[in-house]
Design a protein around this motif. Structure first.
Motif, PDB file in Angstrom:
ATOM      1  N   VAL A 181      -1.252 -32.784 -23.128  1.00 26.48           N
ATOM      2  CA  VAL A 181      -0.233 -33.269 -22.198  1.00 26.48           C
ATOM      3  C   VAL A 181      -0.224 -32.501 -20.886  1.00 26.48           C
ATOM      4  O   VAL A 181       0.381 -32.960 -19.906  1.00 26.48           O
ATOM      5  CB  VAL A 181       1.174 -33.236 -22.844  1.00 26.48           C
ATOM      6  N   ASN A 182      -0.870 -31.338 -20.844  1.00 29.24           N
ATOM      7  CA  ASN A 182      -0.890 -30.578 -19.591  1.00 29.24           C
ATOM      8  C   ASN A 182      -2.094 -30.901 -18.709  1.00 29.24           C
ATOM      9  O   ASN A 182      -2.241 -30.344 -17.628  1.00 29.24           O
ATOM     10  CB  ASN A 182      -0.855 -29.076 -19.881  1.00 29.24           C
ATOM     11  N   GLN A 183      -2.960 -31.812 -19.161  1.00 28.42           N
ATOM     12  CA  GLN A 183      -4.126 -32.207 -18.363  1.00 28.42           C
ATOM     13  C   GLN A 183      -3.798 -33.483 -17.589  1.00 28.42           C
ATOM     14  O   GLN A 183      -4.182 -34.591 -17.965  1.00 28.42           O
ATOM     15  CB  GLN A 183      -5.351 -32.392 -19.267  1.00 28.42           C
ATOM     16  N   HIS A 184      -3.075 -33.309 -16.490  1.00 28.46           N
ATOM     17  CA  HIS A 184      -2.545 -34.445 -15.752  1.00 28.46           C
ATOM     18  C   HIS A 184      -3.646 -35.356 -15.224  1.00 28.46           C
ATOM     19  O   HIS A 184      -3.536 -36.588 -15.300  1.00 28.46           O
ATOM     20  CB  HIS A 184      -1.651 -33.963 -14.605  1.00 28.46           C
ATOM     21  N   ASP A 185      -4.701 -34.789 -14.682  1.00 33.45           N
ATOM     22  CA  ASP A 185      -5.772 -35.622 -14.124  1.00 33.45           C
ATOM     23  C   ASP A 185      -6.406 -36.502 -15.189  1.00 33.45           C
ATOM     24  O   ASP A 185      -6.683 -37.688 -14.956  1.00 33.45           O
ATOM     25  CB  ASP A 185      -6.846 -34.738 -13.469  1.00 33.45           C
ATOM     26  N   GLU A 206       6.498 -29.698 -15.380  1.00 32.93           N
ATOM     27  CA  GLU A 206       5.219 -29.493 -14.698  1.00 32.93           C
ATOM     28  C   GLU A 206       4.851 -30.652 -13.768  1.00 32.93           C
ATOM     29  O   GLU A 206       3.809 -30.616 -13.120  1.00 32.93           O
ATOM     30  CB  GLU A 206       4.117 -29.281 -15.733  1.00 32.93           C
ATOM     31  N   GLY A 207       5.688 -31.697 -13.725  1.00 34.62           N
ATOM     32  CA  GLY A 207       5.485 -32.764 -12.757  1.00 34.62           C
ATOM     33  C   GLY A 207       4.592 -33.896 -13.202  1.00 34.62           C
ATOM     34  O   GLY A 207       4.025 -34.606 -12.366  1.00 34.62           O
ATOM     35  N   VAL A 208       4.501 -34.140 -14.527  1.00 35.12           N
ATOM     36  CA  VAL A 208       3.617 -35.214 -14.977  1.00 35.12           C
ATOM     37  C   VAL A 208       4.129 -36.577 -14.516  1.00 35.12           C
ATOM     38  O   VAL A 208       3.330 -37.476 -14.198  1.00 35.12           O
ATOM     39  CB  VAL A 208       3.436 -35.171 -16.510  1.00 35.12           C
ATOM     40  N   VAL A 209       5.448 -36.759 -14.429  1.00 32.11           N
ATOM     41  CA  VAL A 209       5.993 -38.032 -13.947  1.00 32.11           C
ATOM     42  C   VAL A 209       5.618 -38.239 -12.485  1.00 32.11           C
ATOM     43  O   VAL A 209       5.234 -39.349 -12.083  1.00 32.11           O
ATOM     44  CB  VAL A 209       7.516 -38.088 -14.155  1.00 32.11           C
ATOM     45  N   ASP A 210       5.699 -37.193 -11.691  1.00 32.24           N
ATOM     46  CA  ASP A 210       5.297 -37.290 -10.283  1.00 32.24           C
ATOM     47  C   ASP A 210       3.840 -37.746 -10.178  1.00 32.24           C
ATOM     48  O   ASP A 210       3.497 -38.567  -9.319  1.00 32.24           O
ATOM     49  CB  ASP A 210       5.447 -35.929  -9.600  1.00 32.24           C
ATOM     50  N   ALA A 211       2.988 -37.207 -11.062  1.00 32.54           N
ATOM     51  CA  ALA A 211       1.562 -37.554 -11.023  1.00 32.54           C
ATOM     52  C   ALA A 211       1.349 -39.025 -11.368  1.00 32.54           C
ATOM     53  O   ALA A 211       0.557 -39.719 -10.715  1.00 32.54           O
ATOM     54  CB  ALA A 211       0.781 -36.664 -11.986  1.00 32.54           C
ATOM     55  N   PHE A 212       2.060 -39.518 -12.377  1.00 28.59           N
ATOM     56  CA  PHE A 212       1.923 -40.936 -12.735  1.00 28.59           C
ATOM     57  C   PHE A 212       2.421 -41.840 -11.610  1.00 28.59           C
ATOM     58  O   PHE A 212       1.769 -42.829 -11.261  1.00 28.59           O
ATOM     59  CB  PHE A 212       2.683 -41.234 -14.033  1.00 28.59           C
ATOM     60  N   LEU A 213       3.565 -41.493 -11.043  1.00 32.24           N
ATOM     61  CA  LEU A 213       4.119 -42.328  -9.977  1.00 32.24           C
ATOM     62  C   LEU A 213       3.205 -42.335  -8.758  1.00 32.24           C
ATOM     63  O   LEU A 213       3.034 -43.375  -8.098  1.00 32.24           O
ATOM     64  CB  LEU A 213       5.512 -41.840  -9.597  1.00 32.24           C
ATOM     65  N   ALA A 214       2.598 -41.192  -8.444  1.00 26.81           N
ATOM     66  CA  ALA A 214       1.679 -41.126  -7.304  1.00 26.81           C
ATOM     67  C   ALA A 214       0.468 -42.017  -7.519  1.00 26.81           C
ATOM     68  O   ALA A 214      -0.130 -42.515  -6.559  1.00 26.81           O
ATOM     69  CB  ALA A 214       1.233 -39.682  -7.079  1.00 26.81           C
ATOM     70  N   ALA A 269      -4.848 -43.497 -18.184  1.00 28.14           N
ATOM     71  CA  ALA A 269      -3.824 -44.536 -18.011  1.00 28.14           C
ATOM     72  C   ALA A 269      -4.306 -45.645 -17.088  1.00 28.14           C
ATOM     73  O   ALA A 269      -4.032 -46.831 -17.327  1.00 28.14           O
ATOM     74  CB  ALA A 269      -2.532 -43.914 -17.483  1.00 28.14           C
ATOM     75  N   ILE A 270      -5.032 -45.274 -16.036  1.00 26.70           N
ATOM     76  CA  ILE A 270      -5.574 -46.291 -15.129  1.00 26.70           C
ATOM     77  C   ILE A 270      -6.622 -47.133 -15.833  1.00 26.70           C
ATOM     78  O   ILE A 270      -6.626 -48.372 -15.735  1.00 26.70           O
ATOM     79  CB  ILE A 270      -6.164 -45.615 -13.876  1.00 26.70           C
ATOM     80  N   SER A 271      -7.486 -46.476 -16.598  1.00 21.91           N
ATOM     81  CA  SER A 271      -8.566 -47.206 -17.274  1.00 21.91           C
ATOM     82  C   SER A 271      -8.040 -48.146 -18.345  1.00 21.91           C
ATOM     83  O   SER A 271      -8.642 -49.194 -18.616  1.00 21.91           O
ATOM     84  CB  SER A 271      -9.569 -46.223 -17.896  1.00 21.91           C
ATOM     85  N   GLU A 272      -6.903 -47.781 -18.964  1.00 21.88           N
ATOM     86  CA  GLU A 272      -6.330 -48.614 -20.028  1.00 21.88           C
ATOM     87  C   GLU A 272      -5.268 -49.587 -19.507  1.00 21.88           C
ATOM     88  O   GLU A 272      -4.638 -50.290 -20.292  1.00 21.88           O
ATOM     89  CB  GLU A 272      -5.710 -47.713 -21.116  1.00 21.88           C
ATOM     90  N   HIS A 273      -5.058 -49.597 -18.194  1.00 18.29           N
ATOM     91  CA  HIS A 273      -4.075 -50.502 -17.568  1.00 18.29           C
ATOM     92  C   HIS A 273      -2.686 -50.331 -18.201  1.00 18.29           C
ATOM     93  O   HIS A 273      -2.019 -51.309 -18.559  1.00 18.29           O
ATOM     94  CB  HIS A 273      -4.534 -51.960 -17.688  1.00 18.29           C
ATOM     95  N   ILE A 274      -2.268 -49.072 -18.339  1.00 12.20           N
ATOM     96  CA  ILE A 274      -0.974 -48.770 -18.942  1.00 12.20           C
ATOM     97  C   ILE A 274       0.152 -49.275 -18.034  1.00 12.20           C
ATOM     98  O   ILE A 274       0.153 -49.036 -16.821  1.00 12.20           O
ATOM     99  CB  ILE A 274      -0.830 -47.246 -19.190  1.00 12.20           C
ATOM    100  N   ASP A 275       1.113 -49.979 -18.640  1.00 11.30           N
ATOM    101  CA  ASP A 275       2.228 -50.552 -17.883  1.00 11.30           C
ATOM    102  C   ASP A 275       3.406 -49.592 -17.737  1.00 11.30           C
ATOM    103  O   ASP A 275       4.169 -49.671 -16.767  1.00 11.30           O
ATOM    104  CB  ASP A 275       2.710 -51.834 -18.563  1.00 11.30           C
TER     105      ASP A 275
END
Length: 428
Positions: free
Chosen positions: A55-59, A83-91, A65-71
Motif C-alpha cells: 500500500v505504500n508503493q503509490h506509483d 501518506e497521500g495515497v488519495v491525492d495520488a489517485f485523484l491526480a 489502477a489505470i491498467s485495470e480501469h478502476i472506477d
C-alpha cells in the motif's frame, strides 16, 4: 459527476477486519461490483481478486489502477491516507473514497486536531502541546492525575497512555520525548485532562459540504474482562448505543462537533471527503471529543456496516464526487455485536504461523471477518495480534451477544483469547 455504472471496478486498499467488512458490504451492492483486494487477506480474497502491491508503493498502485480501469478506490487504513495515497489517485483521475493527506492530519497529528477543535469551538479536553520533557511534566502536574499522554503522530493505536499517577505520566512523557518509543511520532506530545463518562464512537460519511452520521457504537479497548489489562486496538464492539440515541446526542455531535470541524477545514482550503470518526466521551457536561480518526474504526466497522440498509457503494461514490446530499442513508432497526479473537500474547506480541481451524458459519446474520490471517498452502494460519472478528446481527443487543458468542466457537487456534463480556451489562 461521472455516472456509477453496473459492474463497476472497485479496489479496497488494506488487509484488516475493517477492510474485510467493507469488502463484504460492497459485495452486497445491487450494482454487482468487480472487487479487488489490495493486498487483502484470505477472507477478502473469497470476495475480491487479490492484488499483490504494497500500500505504500503509490506509483505501482496508480499504474495498476489505470491498467485495470478502476472506477473507485476505497482506502481503509490510516497510514496510506496520511501518506497521500488519495491525492495520488485523484491526480491520476481515479475517484477515491478517503481524505487527502492534508485532511488526514486530523488523525495523523493530534496537535493539529486539537488546534482545529480549539479554533472551531469544539468541546474537548483541556490540553497543551510540548516538545520539552520538563515543560510537559510540569503541565501534567498542574492537571493532576489521572492524566492523558498522547504521541502526536500515528502509532498504530498504541500512542496513548492514560496515566493513573504522576509518576506514570512523567515516565510516559520521558519515554516518548527522550526514549524515542514511537520514533518521530512521539517527538511531540499532547498532554490533556482525563475525561470521565461513557465512551462512544460516532462515524460520519462526509463530502465537501454534507455530513451524514452513522449509528453510534461502543468498542472495548482493554484486553481483559471488566476493562482490565493493557489497551489494544479493540477487542469487540456493539451498536447502536441506546442511551446515546435516547439523549439525541447524535444531533448535538453533528451540529457542535462535526460540522464546525469540517467547515473550519474547508475555510482553510482543506475539503474533507470519506469517513470522519469522532471518538467521544459523554461527560456530565455532554459529549466531548477524545480523538478524531480519518477512516472507519476497527472493530466498530464490523458492527456498524451490518446495520447499514443502504448501498455502501452508492454512498462512497457520492462522497467521492461531493454529492452526498442526494443520498438517502438508511439503517436497520437491529443491533450488532462483534467479538475479536486474538493471539494469546496480544497486545504484547503478535501471533504468527499458528494453524487456524475455521468451520463455515451457516447463520445468515453472522460474519467472521479476517484480520491477522494468511494462507500457507491450504492451511489458514495466524498473522497478527487480532486474528478474527465474529460479528452477529439480531433484533436487540442481548440476542446479538448470544449469537456472537455461540458462533465464535466455529473458530479455534492454540492460545486464542477473547473477552467474554463484550456488550454484557454495557448497553447503556
Amino acid at each position: 459527476m461521472r455516472t456509477l455504472k453496473d459492474h463497476p471496478r472497485v479496489a479496497v486498499i488494506g488487509q484488516g477486519a475493517r477492510e474485510h467488512a467493507i469488502t463484504w458490504k460492497l459485495s452486497e451492492s445491487p450494482l454487482r461490483p468487480q472487487l479487488y483486494a489490495v493486498p487483502g487477506n484470505p477472507g477478502m480474497w473469497e470476495l475480491a481478486a487479490k492484488v499483490d502491491i504494497p500500500v505504500n508503493q503509490h506509483d505501482a498502485l496508480i499504474k495498476w489502477a489505470i491498467s485495470e480501469h478502476i472506477d473507485l478506490v476505497v482506502v481503509g487504513p490510516e497510514q496510506p491516507l496520511a501518506e497521500g495515497v488519495v491525492d495520488a489517485f485523484l491526480a491520476a483521475g481515479i475517484p477515491a473514497f478517503g481524505p487527502s493527506a492534508a485532511a488526514a492530519q486530523i488523525e495523523a497529528s493530534k496537535a493539529f486536531a486539537k488546534d482545529v477543535m480549539r479554533r472551531a469551538g469544539v468541546p474537548t479536553a483541556q490540553y497543551e502541546v510540548f516538545t520539552d520533557v520538563e515543560e510537559a511534566q510540569s503541565f501534567a502536574e498542574r492537571l493532576g492525575a489521572p492524566v492523558v499522554v498522547k504521541a502526536d503522530g500515528l502509532a498504530a493505536g498504541k500512542g496513548v497512555v492514560v496515566a493513573e499517577t504522576l509518576e506514570e505520566a512523567n515516565a510516559a512523557i520521558a519515554d516518548m520525548l527522550e526514549g524515542n518509543r514511537f520514533g518521530s511520532s512521539g517527538h511531540k506530545v499532547v498532554i490533556e485532562e482525563f475525561l470521565r463518562g461513557e465512551e462512544v464512537s460516532l462515524m460520519y460519511f462526509v463530502d465537501g459540504s454534507t455530513v451524514i452520521p452513522m449509528v453510534p457504537a461502543r468498542d472495548f479497548k482493554r484486553v481483559g474482562d471488566g476493562d482490565t489489562g493493557p489497551n489494544t486496538g479493540g477487542m469487540g464492539a456493539f451498536a447502536p448505543v441506546p442511551s446515546f440515541l435516547a439523549a439525541d446526542w447524535t444531533a448535538f455531535a453533528t451540529e457542535a462537533i462535526v460540522e464546525p470541524t469540517v467547515n473550519l477545514l474547508k475555510t482553510e482550503g482543506i475539503t474533507y471527503r470519506g469517513v470522519l470518526y469522532a471518538g467521544l466521551m459523554v461527560t456530565a457536561d455532554g459529549p466531548k471529543v477524545i480523538e478524531f480518526n480519518a477512516r472507519f474504526g476497527d472493530p466498530e466497522t464490523q458492527v456498524v456496516l451490518p446495520l447499514l440498509e443502504s448501498d455502501l457503494l452508492e454512498i462512497m461514490w457520492a462522497a467521492a464526487h461531493d454529492s452526498l446530499d442526494g443520498i438517502d442513508v438508511r439503517w436497520r432497526d437491529k443491533a450488532a455485536v462483534c467479538v475479536v479473537l486474538a493471539g494469546g500474547e496480544y497486545p504484547a506480541k503478535s501471533d504468527v504461523g499458528t494453524p487456524i481451524e475455521l468451520s463455515a458459519t451457516h447463520h445468515p446474520h453472522v460474519c467472521v471477518f479476517h484480520a491477522g490471517t494468511e494462507r500457507h498452502g491450504n492451511q489458514l494460519v495466524t498473522a497478527g495480534g487480532r486474528v478474527l472478528t465474529v460479528s452477529a446481527l439480531a433484533d436487540d443487543i442481548p440476542s446479538a451477544i448470544d449469537l456472537a458468542y455461540t458462533e465464535l466457537h466455529s473458530a479455534h487456534f492454540n492460545g486464542m483469547q477473547y473477552r467474554r463480556d463484550i456488550a454484557r451489562n454495557w448497553q447503556r
